[in-house]
Design an enzyme around this catalytic site. Sequence first.
Site, PDB file in Angstrom:
ATOM      1  CG  ASP A   9       8.147   4.218  -9.518  1.00  0.00           C
ATOM      2  OD1 ASP A   9       8.732   3.121  -9.532  1.00  0.00           O
ATOM      3  OD2 ASP A   9       8.119   4.958  -8.515  1.00  0.00           O
ATOM      4  CB  SER A  43       8.163  -1.454 -10.225  1.00  0.00           C
ATOM      5  OG  SER A  43       8.684  -1.516  -8.912  1.00  0.00           O
ATOM      6  CB  ALA A  44      13.348  -1.057  -8.781  1.00  0.00           C
ATOM      7  CE  LYS A 192      11.654   2.172 -13.002  1.00  0.00           C
ATOM      8  NZ  LYS A 192      10.837   2.902 -11.998  1.00  0.00           N
ATOM      9  CG  ASP A 215       9.034   8.132  -6.424  1.00  0.00           C
ATOM     10  OD1 ASP A 215       9.183   7.109  -7.134  1.00  0.00           O
ATOM     11  OD2 ASP A 215       9.329   8.165  -5.215  1.00  0.00           O
ATOM     12  CG  ASN A 218      14.438   3.960 -10.110  1.00  0.00           C
ATOM     13  OD1 ASN A 218      13.866   4.924  -9.602  1.00  0.00           O
ATOM     14  ND2 ASN A 218      14.031   2.719  -9.929  1.00  0.00           N
TER      15      ASN A 218
END
Length: 270
Positions: A9, A43-44, A192, A215, A218
């Site tokens: 992430d 990542s988002a 993910k 962290d 998600n």
Amino acid sequence: MEIKIVFSDIDGTILNKRHQPSPKTVETIQRLCRQGRPFVLVSARMPRGIYTVQRQLGITQPIVAYSGGLILDEKGEPLLSLGFCPSKALLIKSYVDTQGTCCSVYTGDQWLVDDQSDPWIRQEMHITQVTPEEGRMDDLLKGVQVVHKLLLMDEAPRIEALEQDLKRRFEGLRIYRSKATYLEVMDESASKSGAVKELCRIKGIPVEQSVSFGDHFNDMDMLAATGMGFAMANAPKQVREAASHVAKSNEEDGVAQAICALMGWQDTRG
């Protein structure tokens, strides 16, 4: 365990509170890649927001955007694209707008907003170094085939309440908080963990020989899917307790320290 690929992430994981990777993190990741072990950002964020971080790290690798909704190879070509139709995006956004919460739309490498001057939008622009397209959402979405993500931004209590509200009102969605004030809305097929497994399959790497770092909520499915999953020390308690391992915080070079320990490196030179 031989590590052949690392998934990580970005925000709250490899970036510090100034939204930068430390020199130690950069050196460690570059050393890993020089050994032929890919370091993949998961990542988002949208692709442009991820490429900003790749340039800071000085690496060229595949990326996973929208929490698994879009995988791009080293040349930026799509390997996987998962999302929902624009009409569904507009329906959800229309409801969120009635709640007074900031809601923007992502498709491909486009970030679409109603108002660039919104404080939440300005904050995200600063973090990602990406400028969105502004206009009427009906007009902006004309000709769009797939929406990859909606991003909701508001104070933490409102975000927590909206998470439960949207899950009750709408079906076929994957809804996660990526931090206390951000709620990510994707198609239920995007994850993910799914992206991690797909990239391992494409590269011919057993998923058991992969490591991941994250962290927030998600990231939990990714941490469970890889051979070893490290929650950051700054992650919420629920995330730390669910992970098989806990790394030091993003302010303490947690990813770099964990990689060095796993690889048996004494420092990040070489």
